[in-house]
Design a protein around this motif. Structure first.
Motif, PDB file in Angstrom:
ATOM      1  N   LYS A  41       0.814  -1.231   0.000  1.00 44.82           N
ATOM      2  CA  LYS A  41       0.000   0.000   0.000  1.00 44.82           C
ATOM      3  C   LYS A  41       0.840   1.271   0.000  1.00 44.82           C
ATOM      4  O   LYS A  41       0.397   2.298  -0.501  1.00 44.82           O
ATOM      5  N   LEU A  42       2.048   1.198   0.531  1.00 41.38           N
ATOM      6  CA  LEU A  42       2.887   2.395   0.552  1.00 41.38           C
ATOM      7  C   LEU A  42       3.550   2.616  -0.807  1.00 41.38           C
ATOM      8  O   LEU A  42       3.518   3.701  -1.361  1.00 41.38           O
ATOM      9  N   PRO A  56      11.985  -1.981  -0.715  1.00 47.77           N
ATOM     10  CA  PRO A  56      11.130  -2.762   0.170  1.00 47.77           C
ATOM     11  C   PRO A  56      11.110  -2.271   1.631  1.00 47.77           C
ATOM     12  O   PRO A  56      10.244  -2.673   2.388  1.00 47.77           O
ATOM     13  N   HIS A  57      12.087  -1.408   2.001  1.00 46.46           N
ATOM     14  CA  HIS A  57      12.338  -1.206   3.432  1.00 46.46           C
ATOM     15  C   HIS A  57      11.092  -0.757   4.206  1.00 46.46           C
ATOM     16  O   HIS A  57      10.706  -1.389   5.194  1.00 46.46           O
ATOM     17  N   HIS A  58      10.471   0.319   3.762  1.00 42.00           N
ATOM     18  CA  HIS A  58       9.337   0.838   4.547  1.00 42.00           C
ATOM     19  C   HIS A  58       8.087  -0.023   4.397  1.00 42.00           C
ATOM     20  O   HIS A  58       7.291  -0.153   5.335  1.00 42.00           O
ATOM     21  N   GLU A  59       7.925  -0.614   3.230  1.00 43.18           N
ATOM     22  CA  GLU A  59       6.789  -1.535   3.045  1.00 43.18           C
ATOM     23  C   GLU A  59       6.937  -2.696   4.051  1.00 43.18           C
ATOM     24  O   GLU A  59       5.954  -3.122   4.667  1.00 43.18           O
ATOM     25  N   CYS A  60       8.148  -3.182   4.211  1.00 37.98           N
ATOM     26  CA  CYS A  60       8.406  -4.291   5.135  1.00 37.98           C
ATOM     27  C   CYS A  60       8.235  -3.834   6.587  1.00 37.98           C
ATOM     28  O   CYS A  60       7.739  -4.597   7.427  1.00 37.98           O
ATOM     29  N   GLU A  61       8.637  -2.597   6.872  1.00 34.69           N
ATOM     30  CA  GLU A  61       8.434  -2.075   8.228  1.00 34.69           C
ATOM     31  C   GLU A  61       6.945  -2.068   8.576  1.00 34.69           C
ATOM     32  O   GLU A  61       6.558  -2.453   9.685  1.00 34.69           O
ATOM     33  N   ILE A  62       6.128  -1.621   7.625  1.00 32.62           N
ATOM     34  CA  ILE A  62       4.675  -1.595   7.874  1.00 32.62           C
ATOM     35  C   ILE A  62       4.171  -3.016   8.124  1.00 32.62           C
ATOM     36  O   ILE A  62       3.435  -3.273   9.077  1.00 32.62           O
ATOM     37  N   ALA A  63       4.603  -3.949   7.262  1.00 31.42           N
ATOM     38  CA  ALA A  63       4.134  -5.339   7.387  1.00 31.42           C
ATOM     39  C   ALA A  63       4.529  -5.920   8.750  1.00 31.42           C
ATOM     40  O   ALA A  63       3.711  -6.532   9.446  1.00 31.42           O
ATOM     41  N   TYR A  90       1.987   9.644   9.423  1.00 29.04           N
ATOM     42  CA  TYR A  90       2.424  10.425   8.252  1.00 29.04           C
ATOM     43  C   TYR A  90       3.757   9.858   7.758  1.00 29.04           C
ATOM     44  O   TYR A  90       4.763   9.934   8.470  1.00 29.04           O
ATOM     45  N   TRP A  91       3.736   9.308   6.561  1.00 30.97           N
ATOM     46  CA  TRP A  91       4.979   8.835   5.936  1.00 30.97           C
ATOM     47  C   TRP A  91       5.534   9.944   5.055  1.00 30.97           C
ATOM     48  O   TRP A  91       4.820  10.455   4.184  1.00 30.97           O
ATOM     49  N   MET A  92       6.787  10.314   5.294  1.00 33.42           N
ATOM     50  CA  MET A  92       7.403  11.384   4.485  1.00 33.42           C
ATOM     51  C   MET A  92       8.619  10.837   3.740  1.00 33.42           C
ATOM     52  O   MET A  92       9.465  10.170   4.346  1.00 33.42           O
ATOM     53  N   HIS A  93       8.696  11.122   2.450  1.00 37.21           N
ATOM     54  CA  HIS A  93       9.846  10.665   1.660  1.00 37.21           C
ATOM     55  C   HIS A  93      10.478  11.831   0.906  1.00 37.21           C
ATOM     56  O   HIS A  93       9.789  12.555   0.189  1.00 37.21           O
ATOM     57  N   SER A  94      11.778  11.960   1.098  1.00 39.09           N
ATOM     58  CA  SER A  94      12.477  13.047   0.409  1.00 39.09           C
ATOM     59  C   SER A  94      13.035  12.497  -0.897  1.00 39.09           C
ATOM     60  O   SER A  94      13.383  11.310  -0.990  1.00 39.09           O
TER      61      SER A  94
END
Ligand code: AMP
Ligand code: ZN
Length: 492
Positions: A171-172, A252-259, A272-276
């Motif tokens: 989803k991210l 994959p890093h943040h998607e995996c963190e969410i999972a 709030y997810w923020m990506h620079s």
């Protein structure tokens, strides 16, 4: 005027700008993925950390109590990129003939030194992966108990297919499971996985793998994604306000963190997810692995083949903030020189404010301009718009000097306060005198020259001059000491 409830943040998860409402009134919990400390941070890495320094500074400026956690990855981040899947810290330790922890120490110190030169604030907590092995093992146990992970030959993997039956994996990043199969950041011993998109929570260590810890499954080490789940939830809670990182970490890093967090706590970890966005050089992402990078230190000294001259850290930072954090920024000597001119113009204007003549009326509505500065930052930390507003003020200041604009004493005060607030507190820039510091050898040469002139004055019985040199240096904290061997000095 600006209040705490006017800030809007672009949330990468919902892909919309959302009003920022913290979980606890007046307080913010923010987690940002820190560096993997196996090499010097390049300017691309710095862009991401400086983007979040701006967020940290602005939240604090607004009056929030911020707990900012930024980790140090000192274990477990395996390379994939089609090659060995080796731990880059161990690889570096082998090449440089160092202990892995010496590698970690060396590059952590480098990271801190560089960030300090950029006048970035240290985070509130800077936890390390190796310092949180127990917490990571506990999370693996929870994920296994929930049925979303399995053990194979001493390693533990997250079962992405099983998780996807009841959760929205992807989803991210917006990726579909089918597309992920070829894209997953692979770890060694892929054959142990049920499905290629599964990812490691724990890896059994090969005999040559030095960084290893006991666990219920094997002597081994944690998977990379796990440390951030363990450390963010430990210090900020099962759900916290802001999670940041570079765009390239979304998958994959943040998607995996969410999972991991959802499997463990059955709740969304982040509001709030923020990506620079990325810093590019010659149109390509700045990256260590491709050799397409420049180190901050090479820019400060001018020792590089890319730039025509050295640049002060504040100028580089100003250049970075002239782009919005979500835009790609291409790096070039010409662009930096243009930023330097702009930066100097702003700093000159700041110096001029104090000496502006006082008038009976303001020809400019300063209150409304100040509010526009806040509006820019409240609109997803829009630093380029803020900087455009500061340039606008610089234009008025130059004009006021020539009598073409007028300011009252109060007007001048508010103008000065606003410039100082945004340039130094929010953007964290430093006035030029602090940015072009004299090297120690140059400082020594200058003081020794003054000592020589003083000696000469004394020989000529010109005590007024010799005393003046001694006293003025003393006032700056430089003590001259006359001894048998001549005059020496000491910095207080
Ligand atoms: P790493 O040490 O590789 O985990 O990277 C540390 C941080 O730097 C991560 O948040 C990355 O997203 C970020 N990063 C890496 N390369 C760039 C780049 N070229 N521009 C901006 N950020 C980057
Ligand atoms: Zn992370």
């Amino acid at each position: 005027m600006q209040t705490l409830d006017n800030l809007f943040i672009y949330n990468s998860l919902t892909k919309t700008k959302e009003k920022f409402i913290p979980i606890t009134k007046g307080a913010v919990g923010m987690y940002v993925c820190g560096p993997t400390v196996y090499s010097n941070v390049h300017l691309g890495n710095c862009r991401t950390f400086l983007s979040f320094d701006l967020v940290f500074r602005y939240l604090k400026h607004l009056g929030y109590k911020v707990r900012y956690v930024r980790n140090i990855t000192d274990a477990g981040h395996l390379e994939n990129d089609g090659e060995s899947g080796e731990d880059p810290i161990l690889k570096k330790a082998r090449i440089e003939q160092l202990e892995p922890m010496e590698v970690v120490q060396k590059y952590t110190v480098d990271f801190h030194t560089v960030m300090a030169k950029f006048n970035a604030l240290p985070p509130s907590i800077e936890p390390t992966a190796t310092g949180h092995i127990i917490e990571q093992i506990e999370i693996i146990k929870k994920i296994m108990d929930a049925g979303y992970a399995y053990e194979k030959n001493g390693s533990v993997y997250f079962d992405v297919l099983k998780f996807s039956e009841s959760h929205d994996y992807g989803k991210l990043s917006g990726r579909q499971l089918e597309d992920m199969i070829s894209n997953t950041r692979e770890l060694a011993a892929q054959s142990d996985k049920k499905n290629p998109q599964d990812f490691a929570l724990w890896k059994k260590a090969d005999p040559q793998h030095i960084m290893r810890w006991p666990s219920p499954w094997s002597v081994g080490f944690p998977g990379w994604h796990l440390e951030c789940t363990a450390m963010s939830t430990k210090y900020l809670g099962e759900t916290f306000d802001i999670h940041g990182g570079g765009m390239d970490l979304k998958f994959p890093h943040h998607e995996c963190e969410i999972a991991q967090a959802e499997a463990c706590y059955e709740t969304a970890p982040v509001n709030y997810w923020m990506h620079s966005n990325m810093l590019t050089l010659n149109g390509r992402k700045m990256a260590k692995s491709t050799g397409n990078f420049i180190l901050p230190e090479q820019m400060f000294t001018g020792e590089n083949d890319i730039l025509n001259k050295p640049f002060a850290p504040s100028v580089i930072k100003f250049f970075i903030y002239q782009a919005h954090y979500r835009s790609i920024l291409d790096f070039s000597s010409d662009a930096l020189e243009a930023s330097e001119k702009g930066y100097n113009r702003l700093m000159e204007a700041v110096k001029m404010i104090e000496n502006l003549p006082h008038a009976k009326t303001n020809s400019i509505d300063i209150e409304s301009w100040r509010q526009q500065c806040y509006d820019a930052m409240n609109d997803d930390f829009n630093s380029p718009i803020l900087i455009a507003q500061l340039f606008e003020a610089a234009k008025w200041i130059y004009a006021a000097k020539e009598g073409k604009e007028t300011f009252t004493a109060e007007g001048i005060q508010l103008l000065q306060k606003t410039m100082n607030d945004f340039l130094f507190d929010v953007l964290g820039l430093e006035p030029p005198s602090n940015t072009i510091g004299l090297s120690e050898s140059k400082l020594n040469a200058v003081i020794n020259l003054l000592i020589e002139i003083r000696n000469h004055a004394r020989e000529n019985k010109d005590f007024a001059t010799s005393d003046k040199i001694r006293d003025r240096l003393a006032a700056e904290g430089i003590q001259l000491k006359d001894g048998k061997e001549g005059t020496t000095f000491q910095l207080n």
